[in-house]
Design a protein around this motif. Structure first.
Motif, mmCIF file in Angstrom:
data_model
loop_
_atom_site.group_PDB
_atom_site.id
_atom_site.type_symbol
_atom_site.label_atom_id
_atom_site.label_comp_id
_atom_site.label_asym_id
_atom_site.label_seq_id
_atom_site.Cartn_x
_atom_site.Cartn_y
_atom_site.Cartn_z
ATOM 1 N N ASP A 313 0.817 -1.208 0.000
ATOM 2 C CA ASP A 313 0.000 0.000 0.000
ATOM 3 C C ASP A 313 0.855 1.264 0.000
ATOM 4 N N SER A 314 2.066 1.183 0.540
ATOM 5 C CA SER A 314 2.939 2.350 0.619
ATOM 6 C C SER A 314 3.653 2.638 -0.692
ATOM 7 N N GLY A 315 3.512 1.758 -1.682
ATOM 8 C CA GLY A 315 4.200 1.933 -2.953
ATOM 9 C C GLY A 315 5.584 1.331 -2.984
ATOM 10 N N ARG A 316 5.931 0.582 -1.930
ATOM 11 C CA ARG A 316 7.222 -0.116 -1.875
ATOM 12 C C ARG A 316 6.956 -1.568 -1.486
ATOM 13 N N PRO A 317 6.625 -2.425 -2.478
ATOM 14 C CA PRO A 317 6.307 -3.822 -2.165
ATOM 15 C C PRO A 317 7.457 -4.535 -1.462
ATOM 16 N N SER A 318 7.146 -5.658 -0.858
ATOM 17 C CA SER A 318 8.065 -6.350 0.047
ATOM 18 C C SER A 318 9.440 -6.606 -0.544
ATOM 19 N N VAL A 319 9.510 -6.936 -1.828
ATOM 20 C CA VAL A 319 10.794 -7.278 -2.440
ATOM 21 C C VAL A 319 11.759 -6.098 -2.412
ATOM 22 N N VAL A 320 11.228 -4.858 -2.478
ATOM 23 C CA VAL A 320 12.110 -3.688 -2.412
ATOM 24 C C VAL A 320 12.100 -3.057 -1.022
ATOM 25 N N ALA A 321 10.997 -3.165 -0.280
ATOM 26 C CA ALA A 321 10.919 -2.546 1.046
ATOM 27 C C ALA A 321 11.732 -3.320 2.071
ATOM 28 N N SER A 322 11.678 -4.642 2.006
ATOM 29 C CA SER A 322 12.397 -5.495 2.968
ATOM 30 C C SER A 322 13.087 -6.620 2.204
ATOM 31 N N PRO A 323 14.124 -6.281 1.421
ATOM 32 C CA PRO A 323 14.736 -7.284 0.536
ATOM 33 C C PRO A 323 15.342 -8.478 1.261
ATOM 34 N N GLU A 324 15.682 -8.312 2.536
ATOM 35 C CA GLU A 324 16.248 -9.421 3.304
ATOM 36 C C GLU A 324 15.195 -10.144 4.133
ATOM 37 N N GLY A 325 13.942 -9.724 4.014
ATOM 38 C CA GLY A 325 12.884 -10.291 4.837
ATOM 39 C C GLY A 325 12.402 -11.639 4.330
ATOM 40 N N ARG A 326 11.620 -12.301 5.165
ATOM 41 C CA ARG A 326 11.104 -13.629 4.832
ATOM 42 C C ARG A 326 10.164 -13.584 3.632
ATOM 43 N N ALA A 327 9.298 -12.563 3.569
ATOM 44 C CA ALA A 327 8.354 -12.475 2.456
ATOM 45 C C ALA A 327 9.106 -12.309 1.144
ATOM 46 N N ALA A 328 10.118 -11.432 1.117
ATOM 47 C CA ALA A 328 10.898 -11.225 -0.104
ATOM 48 C C ALA A 328 11.573 -12.516 -0.539
ATOM 49 N N ALA A 329 12.076 -13.282 0.430
ATOM 50 C CA ALA A 329 12.723 -14.554 0.098
ATOM 51 C C ALA A 329 11.740 -15.515 -0.561
ATOM 52 N N LEU A 330 10.510 -15.528 -0.071
ATOM 53 C CA LEU A 330 9.499 -16.410 -0.669
ATOM 54 C C LEU A 330 9.168 -15.966 -2.088
ATOM 55 N N TYR A 331 9.009 -14.657 -2.296
ATOM 56 C CA TYR A 331 8.735 -14.166 -3.644
ATOM 57 C C TYR A 331 9.890 -14.508 -4.591
ATOM 58 N N HIS A 332 11.114 -14.388 -4.107
ATOM 59 C CA HIS A 332 12.271 -14.724 -4.944
ATOM 60 C C HIS A 332 12.258 -16.206 -5.325
ATOM 61 N N GLN A 333 11.945 -17.061 -4.382
ATOM 62 C CA GLN A 333 11.918 -18.503 -4.682
ATOM 63 C C GLN A 333 10.840 -18.822 -5.717
ATOM 64 N N ILE A 334 9.673 -18.212 -5.562
ATOM 65 C CA ILE A 334 8.589 -18.460 -6.516
ATOM 66 C C ILE A 334 8.953 -17.908 -7.894
ATOM 67 N N ALA A 335 9.525 -16.700 -7.927
ATOM 68 C CA ALA A 335 9.930 -16.104 -9.203
ATOM 69 C C ALA A 335 10.970 -16.964 -9.899
ATOM 70 N N HIS A 336 11.902 -17.520 -9.129
ATOM 71 C CA HIS A 336 12.930 -18.381 -9.711
ATOM 72 C C HIS A 336 12.308 -19.636 -10.320
ATOM 73 N N GLN A 337 11.397 -20.270 -9.581
ATOM 74 C CA GLN A 337 10.732 -21.458 -10.108
ATOM 75 C C GLN A 337 9.950 -21.118 -11.382
ATOM 76 N N LEU A 338 9.302 -19.970 -11.384
ATOM 77 C CA LEU A 338 8.556 -19.535 -12.563
ATOM 78 C C LEU A 338 9.488 -19.382 -13.761
ATOM 79 N N ALA A 339 10.626 -18.722 -13.563
ATOM 80 C CA ALA A 339 11.574 -18.510 -14.660
ATOM 81 C C ALA A 339 12.123 -19.829 -15.188
ATOM 82 N N VAL A 340 12.362 -20.773 -14.297
ATOM 83 C CA VAL A 340 12.840 -22.093 -14.716
ATOM 84 C C VAL A 340 11.801 -22.781 -15.592
ATOM 85 N N HIS A 341 10.526 -22.688 -15.205
ATOM 86 C CA HIS A 341 9.478 -23.342 -16.001
ATOM 87 C C HIS A 341 9.279 -22.626 -17.337
#
Length: 361
Positions: A313-341
């Motif tokens: 809502d603040s305009g800084r989604p988790s991947v950029v707002a908290s790049p070392e956070g747990r949520a960002a790590a989950l998004y990165h893992q999903i994005a990686h799996q998506l790119a592999v497929h």
């Protein structure tokens, strides 16, 4: 015994890539071998962004080369993302290698939040990424990326994408008044969206993530038929009601020959911001079971977590707002799996086919 580059390629062909679970089988153009003293420096080209330095793959390569008696010096990876096939009768856009639809059978499951964070994760991993907001009745990308204003038009016809956190983006929300509702009928909406896609000057994108309108109505179906898609991702929650609609969404894509690249389960558990207690308030493993039922890739799950909502809502989604956070790590893992497929899809061969042009006689 002297080791030749062919010996190294042969050894690598026996390596199972932990990402794809298939033989590495690199071609000559995908493997650079440089003799460095008594060892070899090797660069392996992958069809998807390099993630976490490809540690598991690197270990498998080192083990295989050691067994073959090939001394390894430096090992590095680089990515070369290809253009993959789209629906029959369509051609990929010249400036976009792969368009990926992020869809859901119903609204309210966090599809847009997932789409924007996946786009940001792919970009952070080194890809060139764009984001198209096709949710025309509820465009949210301007808010999620903290953007305002209107796209520039150098020629009065096409539009330059807006830039948010490094993403190239466009949305009908940039072209409407902030409080103005989109009171349009289906054909008008479809025309507006296809123009938004084709008239935006996307600049050399590896992936264009499309935040699709919810549901499986005429707009979503027409988009699935007219937009040249490499594939689609289905976002759902574990709740039975959401799963029933998600099932309709994935069947819609399958009927129009768009590969479903995987299932993402959002709001899989609620994480209490005070005590950290975890509770599956919408049920458990519904998305994983849906993927298993339809033999589709399971990309991963995301929690119902306060800071994900606040950051978006603040305009800084988790991947950029908290790049070392747990949520960002989950998004990165999903994005990686998506790119592999995506990398595992058939390559585009439309350039080898003649264009059919209807002419009046």
């Amino acid at each position: 015994m002297s080791i030749t580059p062919q010996d190294i390629r042969s050894a690598l062909s026996r390596v199972i890539n932990p990402d794809t679970r298939k033989s590495l089988a690199v071609t000559e153009s995908e493997l650079q071998i440089v003799a460095s003293g008594d060892a070899f420096d090797i660069t392996v080209t992958l069809g998807y962004p390099v993630f976490n330095g490809e540690q598991a793959l690197g270990e498998a390569i080192r083990t295989a080369l050691a067994a073959a008696g090939a001394p390894l010096g430096a090992l590095s990876f680089r990515s070369r993302i290809a253009t993959h096939a789209v629906q029959r009768g369509l051609r990929p856009l010249d400036s976009v290698r792969n368009i990926i639809a992020v869809a859901s059978g119903k609204g309210g499951v966090g599809k847009s939040t997932t789409a924007v964070n996946l786009a940001l994760a792919l970009q952070a991993q080194g890809a060139r990424v764009g984001l198209l907001d096709a949710d025309i009745y509820g465009p949210s990308v301007p808010i999620m990326l903290g953007l305002s204003g209107k796209p520039k038009s150098p020629d009065g016809k096409s539009m330059e994408p807006m830039m948010g956190h490094g993403l190239q983006a466009n949305s009908i929300g940039f072209l409407m008044d902030d409080d103005g509702p989109a009171i349009w009928r289906g054909p008008m909406v479809t025309q507006a969206l296809t123009q938004l896609l084709s008239l935006t000057n996307w600049n050399d994108l590896d992936y264009l993530i499309v935040d699709m309108p919810p549901g499986t109505g005429d707009i979503a179906l027409t988009m699935a038929q007219k937009v040249p898609l490499t594939g689609a991702v289905i976002v759902t929650t574990p709740q039975d009601l959401a799963l029933a609609d998600a099932r309709k969404g994935l069947i819609m894509f399958q009927k129009v020959d768009v590969p479903v690249l995987g299932i993402v389960e959002n709001m899989s558990v609620h994480v209490c911001s005070n005590c950290g207690h975890v509770e599956p308030i919408f049920g458990q493993d519904g998305g994983r079971q849906l993927a298993a039922t339809y033999h589709l890739p399971w990309l991963g799950s995301l929690p119902l977590q306060l800071d994900i909502r606040q950051e978006t809502d603040s305009g800084r989604p988790s991947v950029v707002a908290s790049p070392e956070g747990r949520a960002a790590a989950l998004y990165h893992q999903i994005a990686h799996q998506l790119a592999v497929h995506v990398a595992g899809q058939p390559l585009d061969d439309s350039g080898e086919r003649p264009r059919v042009v209807a002419r009046k006689t």
